[in-house]
Design an enzyme around this catalytic site. Structure first.
Site, short mmCIF file in Angstrom:
data_model
loop_
_atom_site.label_atom_id
_atom_site.label_comp_id
_atom_site.label_asym_id
_atom_site.label_seq_id
_atom_site.Cartn_x
_atom_site.Cartn_y
_atom_site.Cartn_z
N ASP A 12 0.81 -1.20 0.28
CA ASP A 12 -0.02 -0.06 -0.19
C ASP A 12 0.62 1.47 0.10
OD1 ASP A 12 -2.04 1.78 0.03
OD2 ASP A 12 -1.82 1.71 2.52
N SER A 13 0.23 2.61 0.13
CA SER A 13 1.38 3.69 -0.08
C SER A 13 1.83 3.95 1.42
CB SER A 13 0.43 4.78 -0.15
OG SER A 13 -1.30 4.93 -0.17
N CYS A 75 -3.64 -1.21 -1.63
CA CYS A 75 -4.11 0.75 -2.70
C CYS A 75 -5.20 0.51 -3.42
CB CYS A 75 -2.71 0.94 -2.42
SG CYS A 75 -2.86 2.52 -3.11
N GLU A 154 -6.07 9.16 9.70
CA GLU A 154 -4.84 9.13 10.07
C GLU A 154 -4.32 10.04 12.37
OE1 GLU A 154 -1.46 9.58 7.52
OE2 GLU A 154 -2.77 8.24 6.55
N CYS A 186 -11.14 3.01 -0.82
CA CYS A 186 -10.04 3.59 0.05
C CYS A 186 -9.65 3.01 0.92
CB CYS A 186 -10.11 5.44 -0.47
SG CYS A 186 -8.76 5.86 0.68
N HIS A 188 -8.74 3.84 3.90
CA HIS A 188 -9.01 4.15 5.43
C HIS A 188 -10.21 4.63 5.33
CE1 HIS A 188 -4.39 5.55 4.09
NE2 HIS A 188 -4.35 6.75 5.36
N1 DGL Z 1 -4.47 3.48 -0.04
C1 DGL Z 1 -4.64 5.04 -0.81
C2 DGL Z 1 -5.80 4.56 -1.68
O1 DGL Z 1 -6.36 3.62 -0.75
C3 DGL Z 1 -4.97 6.17 0.62
C4 DGL Z 1 -4.12 6.58 0.58
C5 DGL Z 1 -2.85 7.49 -0.38
O2 DGL Z 1 -4.07 8.88 -1.40
O3 DGL Z 1 -2.19 7.35 -0.80
O4 DGL Z 1 -6.67 4.64 -2.53
#
Ligand code: DGL
Length: 267
Positions: A12-13, A75, A154, A186, A188
């Site tokens: 993931d990012s 992600c 976050e 997403c 989050h």
């Molecule tokens: N993990 C990213 C997503 O699910 C969210 C956070 C980001 O923008 O990197 O798209």
């Protein structure tokens, strides 16, 4: 150093994909997992397709060096932009979050009016819309980027007035469109499920793409007969490209337990 023989690789990012790891761990408690959070390059959601594709290729490369048997792109933005490239280039099963989330939306909607929320990149890619409509062209899909949900999750601002006001503002349009199902597109957003539910009201089903993805991973592991042999205790290993301490602190909420050791990798 390779991890347990043939772990599941997840990237993931940053911390968000821990919501996916959590669900995969629940479905497959005997599997070892190596998780990579690209904390040096986060966020992906505001970046261009070319940049996200480049980052995703680098993340996959790090996990391949660890001897993984299956790659999970946790992600949503990377799944939206880079899944086809990863499937073309890698000789292993690659599972993203968009297809499982889209499929679950198809199962849940009765009136064929579905909302999708995600980062600016995920929404701009149109991947959720295309995938849902490839499953049923009669479904109308309404998408909305909700970028402020990421910092709220976050920061741990997941309930109370502020996130509720943000959710109501973002989702006011959806209320007018008679949507019966919303995909949380997403990593989050599962942390904000309660306020999102309050904002859109009862009767709207919220599809957690992390949960749907974990079921897809279970299905692939079973279908390909690549489950870990029982008897060896599974390990969960955490790698990041920057700031391991911050990852461990913030990630705890996403994973639902202490993370323990986090290793920094340079790439
Ligand atoms: N993990 C990213 C997503 O699910 C969210 C956070 C980001 O923008 O990197 O798209």
């Amino acid at each position: 150093m390779p991890v347990e023989p043939k772990a599941i690789g997840i990237f993931d990012s940053g911390v968000g994909g821990l919501t996916v790891l959590r669900r995969v761990g629940e479905c497959l408690p005997n599997e070892s997992i190596v998780y990579l959070g690209d904390t040096a390059r986060v966020p992906y959601g505001t970046k261009s397709a070319d940049t996200v594709i480049r980052y995703a290729r680098a993340c996959a490369g790090i996990l391949l060096e660890r001897g993984i048997k299956i790659l999970v792109v946790a992600c949503n933005t990377a799944s939206a932009y880079a899944l086809d490239m990863l499937r073309d280039e890698l000789d292993m099963p690659v599972i993203g979050v968009v297809e499982p989330g889209a499929l679950e939306a198809l199962h849940q909607t009765h009136n064929k009016r579905v909302g999708v929320i995600g980062t600016a990149g995920t929404v701009a890619s149109g991947q959720y819309t295309d995938t849902i409509q490839s499953l049923d062209p009669n479904i109308e899909v309404f998408s909305k980027a909700c970028p402020l949900f990421v910092p709220l999750a976050e920061e741990g601002w997941t309930d109370g007035e502020v996130p509720l006001a943000v959710a109501r503002t973002y989702l006011a349009d959806f209320a007018l469109r008679d949507i019966d199902t919303i995909v949380l597109g997403c990593t989050h957003y599962p942390l904000l499920k309660e306020v999102i539910g309050q904002a859109v009201g009862e009767g709207v089903v919220l599809v957690d793409s992390a949960e749907a993805t974990a079921h897809a991973v279970c299905d692939v592991v079973a279908a390909m007969d690549i489950a870990a042999a029982s008897g060896r205790p599974p390990s969960h290993q955490f790698l990041v490209s920057d700031a391991p301490d911050g990852f461990a602190r913030i990630g705890r909420r996403f994973l639902g337990r202490d993370i323990g050791e986090v290793d920094w990798v340079d790439f």
